[in-house]
Design a protein around this motif. Structure first.
Motif, PDB file in Angstrom:
ATOM      1  N   LEU A   1      -2.975  -5.523   6.117  1.00 31.22           N
ATOM      2  CA  LEU A   1      -3.555  -5.835   8.172  1.00 31.22           C
ATOM      3  C   LEU A   1      -2.790  -3.719   8.144  1.00 31.22           C
ATOM      4  N   GLY A   2      -1.231  -3.521   7.922  1.00 31.67           N
ATOM      5  CA  GLY A   2      -1.294  -2.166   7.839  1.00 31.67           C
ATOM      6  C   GLY A   2      -1.831  -0.928   7.226  1.00 31.67           C
ATOM      7  N   ARG A   3      -2.177  -1.500   5.888  1.00 31.45           N
ATOM      8  CA  ARG A   3      -3.729  -0.166   5.185  1.00 31.45           C
ATOM      9  C   ARG A   3      -4.493  -0.577   5.880  1.00 31.45           C
ATOM     10  N   TRP A   4      -5.138  -1.383   6.970  1.00 33.28           N
ATOM     11  CA  TRP A   4      -6.472  -1.233   7.530  1.00 33.28           C
ATOM     12  C   TRP A   4      -5.816  -0.758   8.819  1.00 33.28           C
ATOM     13  N   HIS A   5      -5.140  -1.062   9.874  1.00 39.85           N
ATOM     14  CA  HIS A   5      -5.107   0.201  11.587  1.00 39.85           C
ATOM     15  C   HIS A   5      -4.749   1.807  10.497  1.00 39.85           C
ATOM     16  N   ARG A   6      -4.107   1.555   9.448  1.00 43.20           N
ATOM     17  CA  ARG A   6      -3.548   2.514   9.057  1.00 43.20           C
ATOM     18  C   ARG A   6      -4.729   3.562   9.345  1.00 43.20           C
TER      19      ARG A   6
END
Length: 201
Positions: free
Chosen positions: A125-130
């Protein structure tokens, strides 16, 4: 021709907007379909089981939105949405690739958030948001490149931003990226985008 699409799919919306910008609605019928239900009709048009999928007059099928957009642009009358020659062609395809990447990440977040809390991956989720944030920053910095007549770059970027509004309003991305937000506020009023807006939740 028949386009299998979902009113909530940003990739299908990209194709649907292009059809309208080319005044091609009388040549391409649209059939709403729920890909998650794995309907046989969709499998016949696209073995990957995804929308959009285009069935041609001779029964052949095309899938993947960049391919469908390229085909529709080359066969429907109206203004050209994808320049045929370089150097004009590559910036348009670059914006499409960036927009498609935003859509990929945003759809992945939507699917991940649909899982049980204990099964969700905060790392992904963090990678996609970034990835979305970095891409929005590029769009914000390069918004003036989206001036001029509408082409596939405008259509793809608008479809991506519209999906963020639809599924991820909590991100409030407009507050951080005001230049591209202003561009989208104007672009979203075009009939092609207004006519293909996802249903109100």
């Amino acid at each position: 021709m028949k386009l299998y699409a979902s009113p909530t799919s940003p990739f299908a919306r990209k194709c649907r907007v292009l059809i309208r910008e080319k005044n091609g609605t009388s040549h391409v019928s649209e059939e709403n379909i729920v890909a998650m239900q794995d309907p046989p009709a969709l499998h016949e048009a696209n073995p990957l089981g995804k929308v959009p999928a285009l069935v041609l007059a001779n029964g052949d099928t095309l899938f993947d939105s960049p391919l469908i957009c390229e085909y529709l642009d080359s066969t429907l009358e109206g203004e050209t949405m994808i320049p045929l020659a370089h150097p004009e062609r590559w910036p348009v395809l670059r914006f499409q690739a960036l927009a498609d990447g935003i859509m990929d990440a945003a759809v992945a977040i939507t699917m991940e958030r649909g899982r049980k809390d204990s099964e969700q991956s905060e790392i992904w989720l963090g990678r996609w948001h970034r990835a979305i944030d970095r891409s929005l920053q590029i769009l914000d910095d390069e918004v003036t490149k989206l001036d001029g007549p509408v082409d596939l770059s405008h259509i793809a970027v608008g479809s991506a931003l519209g999906y963020l509004d639809f599924r991820h309003a909590a991100l409030e991305w407009q507050k951080s990226y005001r230049e591209i937000a202003g561009w989208w506020a104007d672009m979203s009023k075009r009939p092609s985008f207004a006519d293909t807006a996802p249903p109100a939740s």
